[in-house]
Design an enzyme around this catalytic site. Structure first.
Site, PDB file in Angstrom:
ATOM      1  CB  SER A 127      -0.973  -0.011   1.182  1.00 36.11           C
ATOM      2  OG  SER A 127      -1.854  -1.108   1.093  1.00 36.11           O
ATOM      3  CE  LYS A 170      -5.434  -4.124   5.025  1.00 34.88           C
ATOM      4  NZ  LYS A 170      -4.902  -2.783   5.007  1.00 34.88           N
ATOM      5  CG  ASP A 215      -7.578  -0.286   2.970  1.00 35.83           C
ATOM      6  OD1 ASP A 215      -7.300  -1.446   3.351  1.00 35.83           O
ATOM      7  OD2 ASP A 215      -7.132   0.731   3.527  1.00 35.83           O
TER       8      ASP A 215
END
Length: 194
Positions: free
Chosen positions: A11, A153, A126
């Site tokens: 990310s 997560k 996400d």
């Protein structure tokens, strides 16, 4: 100062947001290979505009994409946005939605066509659950790859998506870092989503 060595960056756009925000407040971070070098000192006060959340906006963009003739515009989230998750609209464009990214806003329009695709979502992971949720509306399978990090997560997001889609009667397969979702062939029966 501070030196941070990053060995497996996932990310990356989130790191870029942090660096841009630090720069706006007067701290210039240098990158030397896989090491981030933060100079000693402090921040200076400034006025700072906070963008709308691109991850949350993905739900509304997706709703427009699956609804023929629907249109959603998110002001404050345009071409200069720092958030990598705005890249989700490029996925919707590849699937057949009409997408317009202006200087200060982004608009998604449903065209009545949603094609399947294979997409690497490492940098926008996400938004993987959002794409998984609309994937059964596509005309062919949707394969989402390079999202192993979604398994660690608040829950195993990849398996949670697969489980709930299966509850709806959608054919799904998963691997260590991927999920493949097939088009829904009939209206799903009502079920409880966990």
């Amino acid at each position: 100062g501070l030196r941070i060595r990053v060995t497996d960056l996932v990310s990356a756009p989130y790191v870029e947001i942090t660096l841009a925000m630090m720069r706006a407040f007067g701290v210039e971070v240098a990158k030397e290979g896989d090491v981030f070098v933060v100079p000693p000192g402090g921040y200076r006060a400034t006025t700072y505009a906070i963008e709308p959340d691109a991850s949350t906006a993905s739900y509304f963009f997706a709703a427009a994409a699956v609804t023929p003739g629907a249109e959603v515009t998110v002001p404050g989230l345009g071409a200069g946005a720092l958030q990598g998750d705005l890249g989700f609209v490029d996925v919707l464009r590849r699937m057949g939605a009409d997408v317009s990214v202006g200087a200060d806003s982004t608009t998604v329009r449903g065209t009545g066509e949603l094609r399947g695709l294979t997409v690497n979502m490492r940098d926008i992971s996400d938004t993987m659950p959002t794409l998984a949720a609309i994937a059964p509306f596509a005309s062919s399978p949707v394969r989402i790859e390079d999202v192993a990090n979604t398994r660690v997560k608040e829950c195993d997001r990849l398996e949670a998506c697969a489980e709930n889609l299966r509850r709806l009667g959608v054919r799904v397969s998963t691997g260590p870092d991927r999920i493949e979702i097939h088009p829904g062939t009939a209206a799903p029966a009502g079920t409880e989503i966990r």
